[in-house]
Write a protein that holds these residues in place. Structure first.
Motif, mmCIF file in Angstrom:
data_model
loop_
_atom_site.group_PDB
_atom_site.id
_atom_site.type_symbol
_atom_site.label_atom_id
_atom_site.label_comp_id
_atom_site.label_asym_id
_atom_site.label_seq_id
_atom_site.Cartn_x
_atom_site.Cartn_y
_atom_site.Cartn_z
ATOM 1 N N GLY A 100 10.788 79.603 101.855
ATOM 2 C CA GLY A 100 10.387 79.270 100.052
ATOM 3 C C GLY A 100 9.422 78.340 99.585
ATOM 4 N N ARG A 101 9.425 77.179 101.014
ATOM 5 C CA ARG A 101 8.597 75.599 100.756
ATOM 6 C C ARG A 101 7.613 75.739 101.536
ATOM 7 N N ILE A 102 7.115 76.749 102.424
ATOM 8 C CA ILE A 102 5.996 76.610 103.040
ATOM 9 C C ILE A 102 4.850 77.235 102.607
ATOM 10 N N GLY A 103 3.393 76.694 102.278
ATOM 11 C CA GLY A 103 2.735 77.428 101.339
ATOM 12 C C GLY A 103 1.542 77.822 102.680
ATOM 13 N N THR A 104 0.839 78.463 101.510
ATOM 14 C CA THR A 104 0.097 79.807 102.488
ATOM 15 C C THR A 104 -1.037 78.504 104.173
ATOM 16 N N ARG A 105 -0.969 77.721 103.495
ATOM 17 C CA ARG A 105 -2.095 76.954 104.929
ATOM 18 C C ARG A 105 -0.778 76.873 105.405
ATOM 19 N N SER A 106 0.351 76.432 105.443
ATOM 20 C CA SER A 106 0.783 76.016 106.351
ATOM 21 C C SER A 106 0.967 77.331 107.350
ATOM 22 N N MET A 107 1.417 78.302 106.735
ATOM 23 C CA MET A 107 1.877 79.673 107.094
ATOM 24 C C MET A 107 0.526 80.201 107.863
ATOM 25 N N ARG A 108 -0.435 80.487 107.577
ATOM 26 C CA ARG A 108 -1.554 80.304 108.479
ATOM 27 C C ARG A 108 -1.602 79.954 109.732
ATOM 28 N N PHE A 109 -1.273 78.403 109.373
ATOM 29 C CA PHE A 109 -1.404 77.780 110.874
ATOM 30 C C PHE A 109 -0.473 78.293 111.974
ATOM 31 N N ILE A 110 0.406 78.336 111.015
ATOM 32 C CA ILE A 110 2.041 79.204 111.891
ATOM 33 C C ILE A 110 1.968 80.207 112.793
ATOM 34 N N ARG A 111 0.909 81.358 111.992
ATOM 35 C CA ARG A 111 0.628 82.412 111.925
ATOM 36 C C ARG A 111 0.023 82.506 113.628
#
Length: 290
Positions: free
Chosen positions: A178-189
């Motif tokens: 719930g705390r992962i932002g859009t930018r971080s999610m893109r980086f992880i993916r």
């Protein structure tokens, strides 16, 4: 040996983050489990399912590897070539699904979708260890390294570490979902990009480079024998002393008891879920009659 274990752990992480999975497992755990303590319980049960599938596979391949101890040089060359080829296949996005070659895996996946609670988590773990088209070359590389160990216990340990590499980031990502932002999610993916008209993915390229690099290192260090140690010699001696102290009949009995307790736990949870379903059935019928 340490390099093999590090490679196995990183391979598990990259398998979880592979483009085909697209973080489906962390999203599933975050949405269906919620509470962190409950998440740790489900994560442990998921890992139990993983190792009950992966470790026997590793033990079997380790036994095969012991047959080639007298042909170590050929084993080193063959392992290195296979690792490099699997690394290149992973980099360009070629894959295969081990679950289609192993009997019973498809059935596990179907049962995982029909069950609930810890039983579903356990079955999902048992099926997830060998499933996935994109992660096929990664698992293939770990299995190849397991054969090259020439030792049954070490091969089983490698597959257990590979499973841990999947579970640790899974729990962390689900807890922070719930705390992962859009930018971080893109980086992880990761992201896709095109080279010479072929669509590639950053995660696959990193995983493939790691596998191919280990293949080259395996070749140039005589099967990692002359590779620099990642753990100090004093620590290695302490670990060896600890492992020798817990070996023997007592350790075997404790292992059997642990597996038995895990099976009983899954059975008890499954029975409890069935009893609850039966108790809810009359209430549902009463509401229908009303």
């Amino acid at each position: 040996m340490e390099i093999s274990l590090v490679t196995a752990f990183l391979g598990g992480m990259l398998a979880l983050l592979s483009p085909c999975s697209a973080l489906l497992l962390p999203a599933f755990f975050a949405s269906t489990i919620g509470a962190r303590l409950k998440l740790l319980v489900h994560g442990s049960i998921f890992y139990l399912g993983l190792i009950l599938t992966l470790v026997p596979l590793g033990l079997g391949l380790g036994a095969v590897g012991t047959l080639f101890i007298d042909h170590r040089q050929a084993l080193i060359v063959g392992t290195s070539v296979i690792l490099i080829l699997l690394g290149l296949a992973q980099m360009v996005g070629l894959g295969f699904d081990f679950s289609k070659a192993l009997p019973g895996t498809q059935r596990l996946q179907q049962q995982a979708h029909t069950r609930k609670g810890l039983v579903r988590t356990f079955l999902l773990g048992a099926a997830s260890g060998v499933a996935g088209f994109c992660a096929g070359p990664i698992l293939g590389a770990i299995l190849t390294l397991a054969v090259a160990q020439g030792s049954v216990p070490l091969a089983g340990l490698m597959l257990a570490v590979y499973g841990a590499g999947m579970v640790v980031p899974l729990i962390i990502l689900a807890a922070l979902w719930g705390r992962i932002g859009t930018r971080s999610m893109r980086f992880i993916r990761g992201r896709g990009f095109t080279v010479l008209g072929r669509q590639l993915h950053t995660t696959s390229v990193i995983a493939g480079a790691l596998i191919a690099g280990v293949g080259v290192l395996f070749w140039t260090t005589n099967g990692l024998v002359t590779a620099p140690s990642l753990v100090p010699s004093e620590t290695q001696g302490w670990l060896q002393a600890m492992s020798s102290s817990v070996s023997g009949p007592v350790a075997d009995i404790l292992l059997i008891l642990g597996i038995s307790a895990a099976i009983l736990l899954v059975w008890a949870v499954n029975r409890r879920s069935s009893v609850r379903a039966q108790e809810r059935a009359p209430d549902t019928r009463k509401e229908t009659l009303r």
